[in-house]
Design a protein around this motif. Sequence first.
Motif, PDB file in Angstrom:
ATOM      1  N   LEU A   1       0.835  -1.202   0.000  1.00 23.04           N
ATOM      2  CA  LEU A   1       0.000   0.000   0.000  1.00 23.04           C
ATOM      3  C   LEU A   1       0.869   1.252   0.000  1.00 23.04           C
ATOM      4  N   ALA A   2       0.454   2.238  -0.738  1.00 25.82           N
ATOM      5  CA  ALA A   2       1.235   3.474  -0.857  1.00 25.82           C
ATOM      6  C   ALA A   2       1.157   4.287   0.432  1.00 25.82           C
ATOM      7  N   ILE A   3       2.307   4.757   0.883  1.00 25.82           N
ATOM      8  CA  ILE A   3       2.370   5.618   2.066  1.00 25.82           C
ATOM      9  C   ILE A   3       2.601   7.050   1.607  1.00 25.82           C
ATOM     10  N   GLN A   4       1.655   7.905   1.871  1.00 28.08           N
ATOM     11  CA  GLN A   4       1.790   9.310   1.504  1.00 28.08           C
ATOM     12  C   GLN A   4       2.333  10.076   2.715  1.00 28.08           C
ATOM     13  N   GLU A   5       3.509  10.659   2.536  1.00 28.55           N
ATOM     14  CA  GLU A   5       4.169  11.322   3.659  1.00 28.55           C
ATOM     15  C   GLU A   5       3.327  12.441   4.245  1.00 28.55           C
ATOM     16  N   GLU A   6       2.526  13.101   3.387  1.00 23.00           N
ATOM     17  CA  GLU A   6       1.695  14.202   3.892  1.00 23.00           C
ATOM     18  C   GLU A   6       0.545  13.685   4.757  1.00 23.00           C
ATOM     19  N   PHE A   7       0.351  12.357   4.776  1.00 26.53           N
ATOM     20  CA  PHE A   7      -0.701  11.767   5.603  1.00 26.53           C
ATOM     21  C   PHE A   7      -0.187  11.393   6.997  1.00 26.53           C
ATOM     22  N   ILE A   8       1.075  11.654   7.276  1.00 27.36           N
ATOM     23  CA  ILE A   8       1.650  11.368   8.591  1.00 27.36           C
ATOM     24  C   ILE A   8       1.974  12.698   9.276  1.00 27.36           C
ATOM     25  N   LYS A   9       1.375  12.926  10.427  1.00 26.67           N
ATOM     26  CA  LYS A   9       1.538  14.195  11.134  1.00 26.67           C
ATOM     27  C   LYS A   9       2.020  13.953  12.563  1.00 26.67           C
ATOM     28  N   TYR A  10       2.844  14.858  13.054  1.00 27.95           N
ATOM     29  CA  TYR A  10       3.333  14.796  14.419  1.00 27.95           C
ATOM     30  C   TYR A  10       2.859  16.031  15.180  1.00 27.95           C
ATOM     31  N   GLY A  11       2.488  15.841  16.425  1.00 29.44           N
ATOM     32  CA  GLY A  11       2.033  16.972  17.233  1.00 29.44           C
ATOM     33  C   GLY A  11       2.251  16.702  18.702  1.00 29.44           C
ATOM     34  N   THR A  12       1.283  17.093  19.503  1.00 34.82           N
ATOM     35  CA  THR A  12       1.323  16.824  20.937  1.00 34.82           C
ATOM     36  C   THR A  12       0.070  16.037  21.309  1.00 34.82           C
ATOM     37  N   TYR A  13       0.051  15.517  22.532  1.00 32.42           N
ATOM     38  CA  TYR A  13      -1.084  14.689  22.954  1.00 32.42           C
ATOM     39  C   TYR A  13      -2.222  15.544  23.512  1.00 32.42           C
ATOM     40  N   THR A  14      -2.725  16.462  22.687  1.00 35.67           N
ATOM     41  CA  THR A  14      -3.796  17.341  23.128  1.00 35.67           C
ATOM     42  C   THR A  14      -4.905  17.393  22.086  1.00 35.67           C
ATOM     43  N   LYS A  15      -6.085  17.805  22.525  1.00 39.71           N
ATOM     44  CA  LYS A  15      -7.222  17.976  21.628  1.00 39.71           C
ATOM     45  C   LYS A  15      -6.913  19.048  20.586  1.00 39.71           C
ATOM     46  N   GLU A  16      -6.249  20.111  21.036  1.00 35.65           N
ATOM     47  CA  GLU A  16      -5.919  21.211  20.127  1.00 35.65           C
ATOM     48  C   GLU A  16      -4.980  20.755  19.019  1.00 35.65           C
ATOM     49  N   SER A  17      -4.000  19.920  19.383  1.00 38.95           N
ATOM     50  CA  SER A  17      -3.064  19.413  18.384  1.00 38.95           C
ATOM     51  C   SER A  17      -3.774  18.481  17.410  1.00 38.95           C
ATOM     52  N   GLY A  18      -4.690  17.659  17.925  1.00 35.84           N
ATOM     53  CA  GLY A  18      -5.460  16.772  17.051  1.00 35.84           C
ATOM     54  C   GLY A  18      -6.286  17.552  16.049  1.00 35.84           C
ATOM     55  N   PHE A  19      -6.899  18.640  16.506  1.00 33.47           N
ATOM     56  CA  PHE A  19      -7.690  19.493  15.616  1.00 33.47           C
ATOM     57  C   PHE A  19      -6.799  20.107  14.547  1.00 33.47           C
ATOM     58  N   SER A  20      -5.642  20.618  14.963  1.00 37.01           N
ATOM     59  CA  SER A  20      -4.720  21.274  14.033  1.00 37.01           C
ATOM     60  C   SER A  20      -4.191  20.299  12.984  1.00 37.01           C
ATOM     61  N   MET A  21      -3.794  19.082  13.412  1.00 32.49           N
ATOM     62  CA  MET A  21      -3.269  18.095  12.471  1.00 32.49           C
ATOM     63  C   MET A  21      -4.355  17.643  11.492  1.00 32.49           C
ATOM     64  N   MET A  22      -5.581  17.501  11.991  1.00 36.23           N
ATOM     65  CA  MET A  22      -6.681  17.101  11.113  1.00 36.23           C
ATOM     66  C   MET A  22      -6.997  18.195  10.107  1.00 36.23           C
ATOM     67  N   GLU A  23      -6.917  19.446  10.524  1.00 37.88           N
ATOM     68  CA  GLU A  23      -7.128  20.576   9.616  1.00 37.88           C
ATOM     69  C   GLU A  23      -6.097  20.554   8.483  1.00 37.88           C
ATOM     70  N   GLU A  24      -4.860  20.216   8.825  1.00 36.41           N
ATOM     71  CA  GLU A  24      -3.814  20.127   7.799  1.00 36.41           C
ATOM     72  C   GLU A  24      -4.142  19.028   6.797  1.00 36.41           C
ATOM     73  N   LEU A  25      -4.591  17.877   7.307  1.00 36.92           N
ATOM     74  CA  LEU A  25      -4.957  16.778   6.403  1.00 36.92           C
ATOM     75  C   LEU A  25      -6.112  17.170   5.482  1.00 36.92           C
ATOM     76  N   LEU A  26      -7.069  17.896   6.019  1.00 41.27           N
ATOM     77  CA  LEU A  26      -8.251  18.270   5.245  1.00 41.27           C
ATOM     78  C   LEU A  26      -7.975  19.406   4.266  1.00 41.27           C
ATOM     79  N   SER A  27      -6.788  20.002   4.356  1.00 43.77           N
ATOM     80  CA  SER A  27      -6.437  21.073   3.417  1.00 43.77           C
ATOM     81  C   SER A  27      -5.775  20.534   2.149  1.00 43.77           C
ATOM     82  N   HIS A  28      -5.423  19.214   2.138  1.00 46.82           N
ATOM     83  CA  HIS A  28      -4.785  18.613   0.964  1.00 46.82           C
ATOM     84  C   HIS A  28      -5.818  18.364  -0.136  1.00 46.82           C
ATOM     85  N   PRO A  29      -5.375  18.404  -1.394  1.00 47.89           N
ATOM     86  CA  PRO A  29      -6.294  18.117  -2.509  1.00 47.89           C
ATOM     87  C   PRO A  29      -6.869  16.701  -2.430  1.00 47.89           C
ATOM     88  N   ILE A  30      -6.036  15.749  -1.982  1.00 49.74           N
ATOM     89  CA  ILE A  30      -6.490  14.363  -1.814  1.00 49.74           C
ATOM     90  C   ILE A  30      -6.672  14.109  -0.319  1.00 49.74           C
TER      91      ILE A  30
END
Length: 346
Positions: A213-242
Amino acid sequence: MSVTIIDVAKEAGVSTATVSKVLNNKPYISDSTTRRVMEVIKRLNYHPNAQGSNFKKKRTGNIIFLAVTQLHTAFHNPHMFEILCGAQNVIRNENYNVPFMGVSDISDAYESVKKIVSCNTADGILVHGSATSRLLIDFLDKNNFPHILIGRPPFATSSCWIDTNNRVSGQMAMEYLQTCGYFKIAFIGGPKSDEISRHRLQGFVSYMNINGLAIQEEFIKYGTYTKESGFSMMEELLSHPILPDAVICENNQIAMGAVHAIEKHHLSIPKDMGIITFDDYPLSQLIDPPLTVVDINVHEMGKQAASILLQKIKNPALQVPSFVTLPNLIIRSSTRSIKQEPLHHK
């Protein structure tokens, strides 16, 4: 005036030595004598002097649970207290107290352990991973002091430790998502330096590679163990064309933030995007929809650690191998349903 062992012996018509033998379950005391002594003990409400008894046996009656504690530790790391509860359930049956010792950092942990050993205030120590350091473990090994490590240390050691296989956890999450029909999988986790997050990510990547299976590097995010970080990382994922069609969240806090971001973009869980996380905290069931999780039974881990430590206390020279526990899958409504049988990992 409190009742003494002499009072019990006089009332039961036996010697104090016989009362002591009955209390300590020694052999060669007849059943009738044992029953008579126990009836007197109950009637007189006699309680043996635990301190004096422990002194004679050269034991303190304490097994310490050592961990680093900070503000909101109970919220950010509830595993610690589940492990403690599991350990306590075993230890209290052996007439030990389980004092919890919270320290500020690993340096404080080391100094605290030195005092415990030098002052002989405990018979053994359960060392939580947050308090583990090479200096501390080397000191305990050198002094042949009974101890068990909760969590595999990030260095080689002959000390016994117990942990879960986080690589298998990552593989299990990925395998289940693929079984549900998800193929564009993202992983959002804690800091790159965090060992647990790194191992779970390695399991995810390993499964992807093995299954082509193809691993897309932009689909791997690092942050902190907080709700705010989860929201921010998910926002980044949702900003990609795919967009990914499923996300592996490294903990419940991150998952909560991710769910809020997905809802903000008016996407449906699990139809448009599946969510899976690790560890079955109460929070995982309060999030809407309730989260599918790869879980470990940390209560059982605490019981196992305590059982091993009790063996070590009885025989400090005993060599016990370290071992890992395997996770299990708890399926809820944050992932699509599947028609086949749930996965079983041996």
